[in-house]
Design a protein around this motif. Sequence first.
Motif, PDB file in Angstrom:
ATOM      1  N   THR A   9       0.839  -1.198   0.000  1.00  0.00           N
ATOM      2  CA  THR A   9       0.000   0.000   0.000  1.00  0.00           C
ATOM      3  C   THR A   9       0.872   1.244   0.000  1.00  0.00           C
ATOM      4  O   THR A   9       1.888   1.294   0.680  1.00  0.00           O
ATOM      5  N   ASP A  10       0.460   2.223  -0.789  1.00  0.00           N
ATOM      6  CA  ASP A  10       1.064   3.552  -0.690  1.00  0.00           C
ATOM      7  C   ASP A  10      -0.084   4.551  -0.532  1.00  0.00           C
ATOM      8  O   ASP A  10      -1.203   4.158  -0.246  1.00  0.00           O
ATOM      9  N   ASP A  11       0.176   5.816  -0.730  1.00  0.00           N
ATOM     10  CA  ASP A  11      -0.841   6.840  -0.471  1.00  0.00           C
ATOM     11  C   ASP A  11      -2.075   6.723  -1.362  1.00  0.00           C
ATOM     12  O   ASP A  11      -3.176   7.059  -0.948  1.00  0.00           O
ATOM     13  N   SER A  12      -1.907   6.270  -2.601  1.00  0.00           N
ATOM     14  CA  SER A  12      -3.032   6.277  -3.528  1.00  0.00           C
ATOM     15  C   SER A  12      -3.490   4.890  -3.977  1.00  0.00           C
ATOM     16  O   SER A  12      -4.551   4.764  -4.577  1.00  0.00           O
ATOM     17  N   GLN A  13      -2.700   3.855  -3.694  1.00  0.00           N
ATOM     18  CA  GLN A  13      -3.012   2.529  -4.226  1.00  0.00           C
ATOM     19  C   GLN A  13      -2.655   1.417  -3.250  1.00  0.00           C
ATOM     20  O   GLN A  13      -1.650   1.493  -2.564  1.00  0.00           O
ATOM     21  N   SER A  14      -3.507   0.396  -3.229  1.00  0.00           N
ATOM     22  CA  SER A  14      -3.196  -0.849  -2.529  1.00  0.00           C
ATOM     23  C   SER A  14      -3.177  -1.960  -3.556  1.00  0.00           C
ATOM     24  O   SER A  14      -3.965  -1.948  -4.502  1.00  0.00           O
ATOM     25  N   GLU A  15      -2.286  -2.918  -3.359  1.00  0.00           N
ATOM     26  CA  GLU A  15      -2.228  -4.080  -4.245  1.00  0.00           C
ATOM     27  C   GLU A  15      -2.173  -5.338  -3.401  1.00  0.00           C
ATOM     28  O   GLU A  15      -1.390  -5.431  -2.456  1.00  0.00           O
ATOM     29  N   ALA A  37      -7.317  -3.266   3.417  1.00  0.00           N
ATOM     30  CA  ALA A  37      -6.320  -2.693   2.517  1.00  0.00           C
ATOM     31  C   ALA A  37      -6.868  -1.598   1.618  1.00  0.00           C
ATOM     32  O   ALA A  37      -6.099  -0.796   1.101  1.00  0.00           O
ATOM     33  N   HIS A  38      -8.177  -1.520   1.407  1.00  0.00           N
ATOM     34  CA  HIS A  38      -8.684  -0.508   0.477  1.00  0.00           C
ATOM     35  C   HIS A  38      -9.064   0.804   1.157  1.00  0.00           C
ATOM     36  O   HIS A  38      -9.412   1.767   0.485  1.00  0.00           O
ATOM     37  N   SER A  39      -8.932   0.877   2.437  1.00  0.00           N
ATOM     38  CA  SER A  39      -9.305   2.080   3.161  1.00  0.00           C
ATOM     39  C   SER A  39      -8.421   3.266   2.767  1.00  0.00           C
ATOM     40  O   SER A  39      -7.204   3.216   2.900  1.00  0.00           O
ATOM     41  N   GLY A  40      -9.055   4.309   2.253  1.00  0.00           N
ATOM     42  CA  GLY A  40      -8.355   5.552   1.972  1.00  0.00           C
ATOM     43  C   GLY A  40      -7.545   5.604   0.695  1.00  0.00           C
ATOM     44  O   GLY A  40      -6.832   6.569   0.471  1.00  0.00           O
ATOM     45  N   VAL A  41      -7.634   4.605  -0.172  1.00  0.00           N
ATOM     46  CA  VAL A  41      -6.880   4.638  -1.424  1.00  0.00           C
ATOM     47  C   VAL A  41      -7.821   4.928  -2.588  1.00  0.00           C
ATOM     48  O   VAL A  41      -9.031   4.768  -2.494  1.00  0.00           O
ATOM     49  N   GLN A  42      -7.243   5.354  -3.703  1.00  0.00           N
ATOM     50  CA  GLN A  42      -8.028   5.671  -4.894  1.00  0.00           C
ATOM     51  C   GLN A  42      -8.092   4.507  -5.869  1.00  0.00           C
ATOM     52  O   GLN A  42      -8.964   4.459  -6.730  1.00  0.00           O
ATOM     53  N   ARG A  64     -18.128  -8.693  -4.611  1.00  0.00           N
ATOM     54  CA  ARG A  64     -18.406  -7.961  -3.358  1.00  0.00           C
ATOM     55  C   ARG A  64     -17.400  -6.834  -3.157  1.00  0.00           C
ATOM     56  O   ARG A  64     -17.756  -5.722  -2.736  1.00  0.00           O
ATOM     57  N   LEU A  65     -16.143  -7.110  -3.465  1.00  0.00           N
ATOM     58  CA  LEU A  65     -15.110  -6.084  -3.351  1.00  0.00           C
ATOM     59  C   LEU A  65     -15.430  -4.921  -4.282  1.00  0.00           C
ATOM     60  O   LEU A  65     -15.322  -3.758  -3.889  1.00  0.00           O
ATOM     61  N   ARG A  66     -15.822  -5.222  -5.494  1.00  0.00           N
ATOM     62  CA  ARG A  66     -16.169  -4.162  -6.454  1.00  0.00           C
ATOM     63  C   ARG A  66     -17.293  -3.290  -5.903  1.00  0.00           C
ATOM     64  O   ARG A  66     -17.231  -2.064  -5.969  1.00  0.00           O
ATOM     65  N   HIS A  67     -18.321  -3.906  -5.324  1.00  0.00           N
ATOM     66  CA  HIS A  67     -19.421  -3.132  -4.729  1.00  0.00           C
ATOM     67  C   HIS A  67     -18.913  -2.237  -3.597  1.00  0.00           C
ATOM     68  O   HIS A  67     -19.293  -1.065  -3.511  1.00  0.00           O
ATOM     69  N   ALA A  68     -18.073  -2.782  -2.742  1.00  0.00           N
ATOM     70  CA  ALA A  68     -17.534  -2.006  -1.619  1.00  0.00           C
ATOM     71  C   ALA A  68     -16.690  -0.839  -2.121  1.00  0.00           C
ATOM     72  O   ALA A  68     -16.761   0.270  -1.573  1.00  0.00           O
ATOM     73  N   LEU A  69     -15.911  -1.057  -3.161  1.00  0.00           N
ATOM     74  CA  LEU A  69     -15.064   0.005  -3.701  1.00  0.00           C
ATOM     75  C   LEU A  69     -15.900   1.073  -4.400  1.00  0.00           C
ATOM     76  O   LEU A  69     -15.559   2.256  -4.349  1.00  0.00           O
ATOM     77  N   ASP A  70     -16.971   0.660  -5.053  1.00  0.00           N
ATOM     78  CA  ASP A  70     -17.871   1.644  -5.674  1.00  0.00           C
ATOM     79  C   ASP A  70     -18.430   2.597  -4.623  1.00  0.00           C
ATOM     80  O   ASP A  70     -18.574   3.789  -4.880  1.00  0.00           O
ATOM     81  N   LEU A  76     -11.177  -0.380  -9.106  1.00  0.00           N
ATOM     82  CA  LEU A  76     -10.695  -1.756  -8.979  1.00  0.00           C
ATOM     83  C   LEU A  76     -10.039  -2.179 -10.275  1.00  0.00           C
ATOM     84  O   LEU A  76     -10.592  -1.977 -11.360  1.00  0.00           O
ATOM     85  N   VAL A  77      -8.847  -2.782 -10.167  1.00  0.00           N
ATOM     86  CA  VAL A  77      -8.155  -3.378 -11.303  1.00  0.00           C
ATOM     87  C   VAL A  77      -7.786  -4.795 -10.902  1.00  0.00           C
ATOM     88  O   VAL A  77      -7.180  -5.009  -9.848  1.00  0.00           O
ATOM     89  N   VAL A  78      -8.172  -5.759 -11.728  1.00  0.00           N
ATOM     90  CA  VAL A  78      -7.834  -7.159 -11.493  1.00  0.00           C
ATOM     91  C   VAL A  78      -6.883  -7.588 -12.611  1.00  0.00           C
ATOM     92  O   VAL A  78      -7.222  -7.486 -13.790  1.00  0.00           O
TER      93      VAL A  78
END
Length: 106
Positions: A9-15, A37-42, A64-70, A76-78
């Motif tokens: 994770t960095d400031d804008s992205q988690s992988e 891991a997706h909290s606060g990232v773009q 489910r992850l896609r819905h949460a990120l929306d 989301l990138v897979v």
Amino acid sequence: MRLELAVETDDSQSEVRVIGEFDRLQVARFDRIAANAHSGVQRFVVDLRPTTVIDSAALGSLVRLRHALDDVECELVVIVGLPFQETVMRVGGLFEYLGVVVRPVS
């Protein structure tokens, strides 16, 4: 039946790199890690290239992850790299919905 999850994770992205078998036995673990891991990232990237198994429960987890990120306006990138991974996404009708990108395994 083994799954390793590597998170960066960095400031804008988690992988999250999913290594091994991503199946119904591992979904709860993936869901917990992805939620944190997706909290606060773009942008949230799920790298499935090192994954050897992807079942319907795993696909449900990605949906489910896609819905949460929306809900938090996060992209989301897979990433897939093996032919079976691309086929699973296309046959499941999830290729565009999950933002799948094909990057062959080198």
